[in-house]
Design a protein around this motif. Sequence first.
Motif, mmCIF file in Angstrom:
data_model
loop_
_atom_site.group_PDB
_atom_site.id
_atom_site.type_symbol
_atom_site.label_atom_id
_atom_site.label_comp_id
_atom_site.label_asym_id
_atom_site.label_seq_id
_atom_site.Cartn_x
_atom_site.Cartn_y
_atom_site.Cartn_z
ATOM 1 N N MET A 1 26.024 51.763 26.260
ATOM 2 C CA MET A 1 27.000 52.631 26.879
ATOM 3 C C MET A 1 26.630 52.792 28.340
ATOM 4 S SD MET A 1 27.026 56.532 25.572
ATOM 5 C CE MET A 1 25.773 57.604 26.149
ATOM 6 N N THR A 2 27.549 52.313 29.197
ATOM 7 C CA THR A 2 27.275 52.310 30.626
ATOM 8 C C THR A 2 28.549 52.611 31.399
ATOM 9 O OG1 THR A 2 25.603 50.588 30.281
ATOM 10 C CG2 THR A 2 26.362 50.915 32.519
ATOM 11 N N LEU A 4 30.126 51.996 34.976
ATOM 12 C CA LEU A 4 29.938 51.034 36.061
ATOM 13 C C LEU A 4 30.792 51.418 37.258
ATOM 14 C CD1 LEU A 4 30.482 47.918 33.774
ATOM 15 C CD2 LEU A 4 28.281 48.889 34.426
ATOM 16 N N SER A 22 33.973 52.328 32.082
ATOM 17 C CA SER A 22 32.958 52.338 31.034
ATOM 18 C C SER A 22 33.029 51.010 30.302
ATOM 19 C CB SER A 22 33.222 53.465 30.039
ATOM 20 O OG SER A 22 32.384 53.326 28.901
ATOM 21 N N ASP A 23 31.874 50.515 29.878
ATOM 22 C CA ASP A 23 31.879 49.308 29.053
ATOM 23 C C ASP A 23 31.746 49.663 27.578
ATOM 24 O OD1 ASP A 23 29.206 49.968 28.777
ATOM 25 O OD2 ASP A 23 28.445 48.044 29.465
ATOM 26 N N GLU A 28 33.660 58.194 26.996
ATOM 27 C CA GLU A 28 32.474 58.214 27.854
ATOM 28 C C GLU A 28 32.896 58.278 29.323
ATOM 29 O OE1 GLU A 28 28.503 55.565 28.638
ATOM 30 O OE2 GLU A 28 30.397 54.476 28.419
ATOM 31 N N GLY A 62 24.350 58.421 37.823
ATOM 32 C CA GLY A 62 24.141 57.493 36.717
ATOM 33 C C GLY A 62 25.074 56.305 36.635
ATOM 34 N N ALA A 63 26.098 56.233 37.492
ATOM 35 C CA ALA A 63 26.960 55.042 37.489
ATOM 36 C C ALA A 63 26.142 53.846 37.974
ATOM 37 C CB ALA A 63 28.177 55.262 38.392
ATOM 38 N N VAL A 64 26.307 52.735 37.309
ATOM 39 C CA VAL A 64 25.542 51.526 37.627
ATOM 40 C C VAL A 64 26.356 50.662 38.590
ATOM 41 C CG1 VAL A 64 24.513 49.434 36.667
ATOM 42 C CG2 VAL A 64 24.391 51.600 35.394
ATOM 43 N N ARG A 74 33.022 42.817 32.561
ATOM 44 C CA ARG A 74 32.471 43.729 31.553
ATOM 45 C C ARG A 74 33.556 44.630 30.966
ATOM 46 N NH1 ARG A 74 26.645 45.547 33.816
ATOM 47 N NH2 ARG A 74 26.647 46.728 31.871
ATOM 48 N N SER A 78 34.646 44.596 27.009
ATOM 49 C CA SER A 78 34.585 45.836 26.230
ATOM 50 C C SER A 78 35.825 46.051 25.374
ATOM 51 C CB SER A 78 34.428 47.035 27.169
ATOM 52 O OG SER A 78 35.660 47.320 27.838
#
Length: 92
Positions: A1-2, A4, A22-23, A28, A62-64, A74, A78
């Motif tokens: 769970m990410t 982006l 989100s992926d 989320e 926290g976002a990548v 991605r 998903s």
Amino acid sequence: MTVLIDPPRWPAHDTLWAHLVSDASLDELHRFARAAGIPERAFDHDHYDVPAEKYDELVRQGAVPVSGLDLARRLEASGLRVKQRDKRPRLR
């Protein structure tokens, strides 16, 4: 769970914009956006549009950071991607 984020490079309204996705799930993504103070009106079917001035803050939260191409790939993988032709006008 990410969650982006791609680099802000989409011009509109006198600024550049990034995309937040989100992926894993839209739930989320919405939770992250609410916690970050991103308004619901910034949501566009499968992503949030966020202004350049929020980019660093979202990464700290926290976002990548990923490239635009990686973000698109991605999101597609998903199963959350909404194709352009599938988009319907949003009710406001």
